[in-house]
Design an enzyme around this catalytic site. Structure first.
Site, PDB file in Angstrom:
ATOM      1  N   ARG A  71       0.850  -1.201   0.000  1.00  0.00           N
ATOM      2  CA  ARG A  71       0.000   0.000   0.000  1.00  0.00           C
ATOM      3  C   ARG A  71       0.887   1.253   0.000  1.00  0.00           C
ATOM      4  NH1 ARG A  71      -1.828   1.957   4.567  1.00  0.00           N
ATOM      5  NH2 ARG A  71      -2.547   0.013   5.470  1.00  0.00           N
ATOM      6  N   TYR A 124     -12.121  17.977 -16.567  1.00  0.00           N
ATOM      7  CA  TYR A 124     -12.693  16.640 -16.723  1.00  0.00           C
ATOM      8  C   TYR A 124     -13.944  16.505 -15.835  1.00  0.00           C
ATOM      9  CZ  TYR A 124     -12.910  11.555 -16.486  1.00  0.00           C
ATOM     10  OH  TYR A 124     -13.328  10.245 -16.541  1.00  0.00           O
ATOM     11  N   ASP A 196      -3.540  19.149 -15.001  1.00  0.00           N
ATOM     12  CA  ASP A 196      -3.878  17.823 -15.551  1.00  0.00           C
ATOM     13  C   ASP A 196      -3.334  17.777 -16.977  1.00  0.00           C
ATOM     14  OD1 ASP A 196      -5.096  15.631 -16.793  1.00  0.00           O
ATOM     15  OD2 ASP A 196      -6.934  15.799 -15.610  1.00  0.00           O
ATOM     16  N   LYS A 221      -5.017   6.614 -19.833  1.00  0.00           N
ATOM     17  CA  LYS A 221      -5.172   7.087 -21.200  1.00  0.00           C
ATOM     18  C   LYS A 221      -3.871   6.892 -21.975  1.00  0.00           C
ATOM     19  CE  LYS A 221      -9.181   8.308 -19.562  1.00  0.00           C
ATOM     20  NZ  LYS A 221      -9.419   9.641 -19.025  1.00  0.00           N
TER      21      LYS A 221
HETATM   22  C1  LIG Z   1      -9.911  10.070 -17.849  1.00  0.00           C
HETATM   23  C2  LIG Z   1      -9.448  11.346 -17.307  1.00  0.00           C
HETATM   24  C3  LIG Z   1      -9.332  11.541 -15.922  1.00  0.00           C
HETATM   25  C4  LIG Z   1      -9.727  10.460 -14.923  1.00  0.00           C
HETATM   26  O1  LIG Z   1      -8.893   9.334 -15.016  1.00  0.00           O
HETATM   27  P1  LIG Z   1      -9.340   7.852 -14.548  1.00  0.00           P
HETATM   28  O2  LIG Z   1      -8.093   7.079 -14.729  1.00  0.00           O
HETATM   29  O3  LIG Z   1     -10.459   7.434 -15.436  1.00  0.00           O
HETATM   30  O4  LIG Z   1      -9.765   7.959 -13.135  1.00  0.00           O
HETATM   31  C5  LIG Z   1      -8.862  12.756 -15.477  1.00  0.00           C
HETATM   32  N1  LIG Z   1      -8.531  13.750 -16.332  1.00  0.00           N
HETATM   33  C6  LIG Z   1      -8.643  13.607 -17.671  1.00  0.00           C
HETATM   34  C7  LIG Z   1      -8.261  14.745 -18.560  1.00  0.00           C
HETATM   35  C8  LIG Z   1      -9.106  12.415 -18.207  1.00  0.00           C
HETATM   36  O5  LIG Z   1      -9.217  12.288 -19.526  1.00  0.00           O
END
Ligand SMILES: *Cc1c(COP(=O)(O)O)cnc(C)c1O
Length: 408
Positions: A71, A124, A196, A221
């Protein structure tokens, strides 16, 4: 973010100033692995044993390198963190079970009751929910500015805030924020800047070099790139990352070693995938822009895009996601999408396969039609995340799907 200091073998990655392609392949791979294996093993072990109590205590106190409990830290997970840290040119990195875990843990670590956050309307969908639903419950006030109005964002920051949270290009309409300008505004008020960077990846954009304190990725992604593992990561200033690591090791949204392995493996081709996706997305955006049945295309690589000049300045590629509005409203979207042969109709992006869907079922599934309208997201929008297929095949696919959609 471990207590361990990895013994480094000297390779090209440490001696010169290697490029991002070399780093995608080699960064994080230099620990001495089990039996000399050349690949980072999946260390599927909850805990790590010790010869004696003194050694155990030395690791617990951070005097000696090692892992205690997965963890907190794990060797496979640490290799993934090191790869992303290196690519983002960050001091430190810590990982999470998903992108949303990275975002929520970062916000809940850095904010306290009475604090104020400045962000934009187009983050997001899940992030937006944290801003409008969860943070206010803890007496944290959130100001969400119009994403296209830099003066308004600067003015909101100038009123004083603890944290500035940015995302660029945005999901799904590809609005572009000027990171250097907004980071400078935040610095004048001693606010931390979190970006982000999921859409751009470190190949196309390096927010820490533009003044951000922390960079977040949904590794689900582009970093992983194969739509087979969830993960998230935060990298940046060491003091901040250490606090976030501590919050995560206690609250427990840790990245699984098997997912870390899949993400690591995916990242070895990050630069190749992103290069291909940048190129295809540009050609597809031009094709759609010229198509008589497409009323609008959102892609920062198009000279007509309002964020084009900023994107050119702060990005080295315009990314693999575009969105467009076909004529005829949501009915056309419903007719067009199933006709695409080379696109999953699914809620994902950044994969080797092309993925397409409307925001009501993808990025902004959590938002109401009213909230989407307030964010300037048309209901009849198709978000199209370009895969690594041959560009000509993707264009032919869109051409035939549009033709059938609008056939008399
Ligand atoms: C998909 C996404 C997230 C969230 O990510 P998860 O891995 O699905 O929790 C956050 N920010 C952006 C820009 C995203 O495309």
């Amino acid at each position: 973010m471990g207590k361990q200091k990895s013994p480094r073998r000297k390779t090209g990655a440490q001696t010169g100033a290697p490029g991002l392609g070399t780093l995608s392949v080699w960064a994080g791979e230099h620990n001495a692995h089990w039996m000399g294996s050349t690949q980072v093993p999946v260390v599927q072990s909850v805990s790590f044993g010790f010869r004696d109590v003194d050694q155990w205590l030395a690791v617990v106190r951070g005097i000696q390198a090692g892992h205690i409990y997965s963890r907190n830290t794990n060797p496979t997970v640490a290799a993934f963190e090191e790869k992303v840290r290196t690519l983002e040119h960050a001091e430190a990195a810590t990982s999470f079970a998903s992108g949303m875990a990275a975002i929520s843990n970062t916000l809940f670590t850095l904010l306290s009751p009475g604090d104020r956050v400045v962000s934009v309307k187009d983050t997001y969908g899940g992030t937006n929910k944290i801003f409008v639903e969860f943070l206010p419950r803890f007496q944290i006030s959130v100001t969400l500015c119009d994403t296209t109005d830099h003066d308004a964002i600067e003015a909101a920051i100038a009123k004083g805030c603890r944290l500035v949270y940015l995302e660029t290009p945005t999901n799904p309409t590809n609005k572009v924020l000027d990171l250097a300008r907004l980071a400078a505004a935040a610095r004048r008020r001693q606010a931390s800047v979190v970006v982000d960077n999921t859409f751009a990846t470190p190949i196309n954009q390096q927010p820490l070099r533009l003044g951000a304190d922390l960079v977040i990725h949904s590794a689900t992604k582009y970093l992983g790139g194969h739509a087979d593992a969830l993960g998230g990561i935060v990298c940046g200033r060491r003091v901040l990352v250490q606090h976030i690591f501590h919050f995560r090791e206690i609250t427990g949204a840790s990245l699984d070693p098997m997912a870390a392995y899949l993400l690591l493996r995916g990242m070895k081709t990050l630069h190749l995938r992103v290069r291909q996706q940048n190129q295809s997305a540009m050609e597809i955006a031009r094709f759609l822009d010229a198509h008589p049945r497409v009323s609008k295309v959102f892609y920062p690589g198009l000279a007509s895009h309002p964020g084009h000049e900023i994107a050119r300045r702060q990005m080295s590629g315009f990314g693999g996601v575009l969105s467009f509005v076909p004529e005829g409203g949501f009915e056309s979207v419903k007719r067009l999408l199933p006709r695409l042969r080379y696109a999953h109709m699914a809620a994902n992006l950044g994969a080797v396969e092309t993925v397409a869907g409307p925001p009501a079922t993808t990025s902004h599934v959590e938002s109401s039609p009213k909230e989407r309208k307030a964010s300037g997201i048309p209901e009849a929008l198709i978000r199209y995340s370009v895969g690594i297929e041959d560009t000509a095949d993707l264009i032919a696919d869109l051409r035939q799907a549009l033709a059938k959609t609008f056939a008399k």
